[in-house]
Write a protein that holds these residues in place. Structure first.
Motif, PDB file in Angstrom:
ATOM      1  N   GLY A   1      26.511  64.106   6.175  1.00  0.00           N
ATOM      2  CA  GLY A   1      26.680  63.188   7.041  1.00  0.00           C
ATOM      3  C   GLY A   1      26.081  61.921   6.325  1.00  0.00           C
ATOM      4  O   GLY A   1      25.353  61.970   5.507  1.00  0.00           O
ATOM      5  N   GLY A   2      26.722  60.605   6.674  1.00  0.00           N
ATOM      6  CA  GLY A   2      26.410  59.493   6.111  1.00  0.00           C
ATOM      7  C   GLY A   2      27.255  59.203   4.933  1.00  0.00           C
ATOM      8  O   GLY A   2      27.220  58.114   4.407  1.00  0.00           O
ATOM      9  N   GLU A   3      28.192  59.872   4.593  1.00  0.00           N
ATOM     10  CA  GLU A   3      29.096  59.702   3.314  1.00  0.00           C
ATOM     11  C   GLU A   3      29.878  58.478   3.547  1.00  0.00           C
ATOM     12  O   GLU A   3      29.836  57.770   2.633  1.00  0.00           O
ATOM     13  CB  GLU A   3      30.006  60.826   3.341  1.00  0.00           C
ATOM     14  CG  GLU A   3      29.372  62.131   2.527  1.00  0.00           C
ATOM     15  CD  GLU A   3      28.349  62.934   3.567  1.00  0.00           C
ATOM     16  OE1 GLU A   3      27.672  63.954   3.280  1.00  0.00           O
ATOM     17  OE2 GLU A   3      28.580  62.821   4.694  1.00  0.00           O
TER      18      GLU A   3
ATOM     19  N   GLY B   1      48.333  73.635   6.927  1.00  0.00           N
ATOM     20  CA  GLY B   1      47.787  73.135   5.680  1.00  0.00           C
ATOM     21  C   GLY B   1      47.295  72.054   5.723  1.00  0.00           C
ATOM     22  O   GLY B   1      46.418  71.568   4.713  1.00  0.00           O
ATOM     23  N   LYS B   2      47.311  71.290   6.756  1.00  0.00           N
ATOM     24  CA  LYS B   2      46.697  69.963   6.888  1.00  0.00           C
ATOM     25  C   LYS B   2      45.562  69.863   7.489  1.00  0.00           C
ATOM     26  O   LYS B   2      45.004  70.690   8.434  1.00  0.00           O
ATOM     27  CB  LYS B   2      47.587  69.012   7.885  1.00  0.00           C
ATOM     28  CG  LYS B   2      49.039  68.822   7.227  1.00  0.00           C
ATOM     29  CD  LYS B   2      49.165  68.044   6.098  1.00  0.00           C
ATOM     30  CE  LYS B   2      50.545  67.538   5.736  1.00  0.00           C
ATOM     31  NZ  LYS B   2      51.625  68.577   5.660  1.00  0.00           N
ATOM     32  N   LYS B   3      44.421  68.796   7.166  1.00  0.00           N
ATOM     33  CA  LYS B   3      43.020  68.901   7.493  1.00  0.00           C
ATOM     34  C   LYS B   3      42.837  68.508   9.036  1.00  0.00           C
ATOM     35  O   LYS B   3      41.911  68.945   9.603  1.00  0.00           O
ATOM     36  CB  LYS B   3      42.158  68.001   6.626  1.00  0.00           C
ATOM     37  CG  LYS B   3      42.240  68.270   5.076  1.00  0.00           C
ATOM     38  CD  LYS B   3      41.113  67.473   4.587  1.00  0.00           C
ATOM     39  CE  LYS B   3      41.025  67.894   2.910  1.00  0.00           C
ATOM     40  NZ  LYS B   3      40.126  67.251   2.098  1.00  0.00           N
ATOM     41  N   ARG B   4      43.905  67.944   9.524  1.00  0.00           N
ATOM     42  CA  ARG B   4      43.659  67.436  10.809  1.00  0.00           C
ATOM     43  C   ARG B   4      44.565  68.386  11.856  1.00  0.00           C
ATOM     44  O   ARG B   4      44.861  68.105  12.944  1.00  0.00           O
ATOM     45  CB  ARG B   4      44.123  66.082  11.037  1.00  0.00           C
ATOM     46  CG  ARG B   4      43.667  64.873  10.381  1.00  0.00           C
ATOM     47  CD  ARG B   4      44.267  63.625  10.425  1.00  0.00           C
ATOM     48  NE  ARG B   4      43.488  62.578   9.868  1.00  0.00           N
ATOM     49  CZ  ARG B   4      42.677  61.518  10.582  1.00  0.00           C
ATOM     50  NH1 ARG B   4      42.430  61.875  11.823  1.00  0.00           N
ATOM     51  NH2 ARG B   4      41.984  61.048   9.830  1.00  0.00           N
TER      52      ARG B   4
ATOM     53  N   ALA C   1      32.837  67.918   6.721  1.00  0.00           N
ATOM     54  CA  ALA C   1      33.631  68.377   5.909  1.00  0.00           C
ATOM     55  C   ALA C   1      32.537  69.130   4.832  1.00  0.00           C
ATOM     56  O   ALA C   1      31.366  69.093   4.720  1.00  0.00           O
ATOM     57  CB  ALA C   1      33.910  67.238   4.932  1.00  0.00           C
ATOM     58  N   PRO C   2      33.273  70.372   4.201  1.00  0.00           N
ATOM     59  CA  PRO C   2      32.324  71.255   3.464  1.00  0.00           C
ATOM     60  C   PRO C   2      31.765  70.396   2.025  1.00  0.00           C
ATOM     61  O   PRO C   2      32.216  69.560   1.694  1.00  0.00           O
ATOM     62  CB  PRO C   2      33.416  72.156   2.841  1.00  0.00           C
ATOM     63  CG  PRO C   2      34.543  72.202   3.834  1.00  0.00           C
ATOM     64  CD  PRO C   2      34.537  70.884   4.475  1.00  0.00           C
ATOM     65  N   GLY C   3      30.507  70.764   2.016  1.00  0.00           N
ATOM     66  CA  GLY C   3      29.637  69.790   1.153  1.00  0.00           C
ATOM     67  C   GLY C   3      28.943  68.625   1.687  1.00  0.00           C
ATOM     68  O   GLY C   3      28.102  68.042   0.621  1.00  0.00           O
TER      69      GLY C   3
END
Length: 315
Positions: free
Chosen positions: A61-63, A228-231, A56-58
């Motif tokens: 990893g680990g979020e 427009g969907k992320k998936r 994901a932008p920004g």
């Protein structure tokens, strides 16, 4: 009725909550609400990975582990839940060398705010590292008390057999879980190749992409539904006549049973051999009831036969 984590004796609620949305499509407040409701309903196993959600932008990893760890600290009831996480894909900890596994596990423990991981997976095979080294490193985590049980994900049947052979030769801890890509529109590899090994070794199987990134919820019926969907990139390949026929049959059963399509999709998985519990994510709490309902739905032989018939046509 609880499932069991392979030969470990650990009881598992028959649905696993996927943590891939935490810190990605679910903010921290929403993630905590989903976690609270899942546990309140009896759920106890939460599945994440150190790489979630580096894509994901920004994010780096680990979020997901950070969100989960803060929730565990806030609840102060670590022993009430089981945490599964994975190693090999975090941008800073790629691969399965012994040094990398130990460093990545220590970082996961820090992010999760705990001193042990209930189930630790080798996320993807690493053919640049001798398997003996990887198996030995996982065993060390168990003997050090940092990991309770070992799992394998995204390995070929041959490599899983090799892992067990190495572990037995060295009297190492044996894996108890397998996490494969398996659902009504992705069946062949699991059923033909992985299932025989899972049966032979009594592996508890936890399928990921259990709802095919949302396709098996019925919310994507046309290409326009994806815009427009992320998936969208994950789902578009399912848009074939055979894939849509599976959704149509799920819809028929769901209407007859007065449940959601997602409920039927997950219930189908629970009826399959060696499946301990499917993994499913809820972006918001409102999506949870349909997932939880699947643990109570028993499909008839006729319903299972119809779903088998239509899904067997999917390439």
């Amino acid at each position: 009725m609880m499932a069991t984590l392979g030969n470990s004796g650990i009881d598992i609620y028959p649905l696993v909550l996927g943590g891939n949305t935490f810190g990605w499509t679910s903010d921290e407040k929403t993630s905590r609400e989903v976690l609270d409701e899942f546990v309140a309903a009896g759920g106890n196993l939460i599945d994440t990975a150190d790489v979630y959600s580096a894509w994901a932008p920004g994010n780096s990893g680990g979020e997901s582990e950070i969100v989960l760890g803060r929730w565990l600290t806030a609840r102060a009831k670590r022993d009430d839940v089981l945490i599964a996480t994975k190693v090999s894909q975090h941008p800073q900890y790629q691969g399965l060398s012994a040094a990398n596994i130990e460093a990545a596990a220590n970082e996961s423990l820090l992010r999760l705010g705990t001193d042990y991981i209930d189930l630790y997976y080798a996320h993807f095979d690493d053919d640049t590292t001798p398997l003996e080294e990887t198996v030995g490193a996982f065993n060390k985590l168990v003997t050090d008390g940092k990991v309770r049980a070992i799992g394998i994900s995204n390995y070929s049947a041959e490599r899983i057999k090799e892992w067990f052979s190495i572990a037995r030769e060295n009297n190492f801890t044996l894996p108890v879980a397998l996490e494969p890509h398996y659902n009504l529109v992705t069946r062949k590899n699991y059923e033909e190749n992985l299932l025989p090994v899972a049966k032979e070794e009594n592996l508890a199987v936890f399928p990921y992409f259990a709802l095919a990134s949302g396709f098996l919820t019925g919310k994507y019926r046309t290409e326009d539904d994806l815009k427009g969907k992320k998936r969208s990139g994950m789902v578009k390949d399912y848009f074939t006549p055979a894939g849509l026929e599976v959704v149509a049959e799920l819809d028929n059963i769901a209407k007859a049973r007065e449940v959601s399509i997602a409920t039927v999709s997950l219930a189908w998985l629970r009826h399959q051999p060696q499946i301990a519990a499917p993994i499913a994510s809820a972006r918001i709490p409102e999506q949870l009831p349909a997932l939880l309902e699947s643990t109570k739905l028993s499909l008839s032989e006729e319903e299972l036969s119809k779903l088998d018939e239509v899904s067997s046509k999917v390439a």
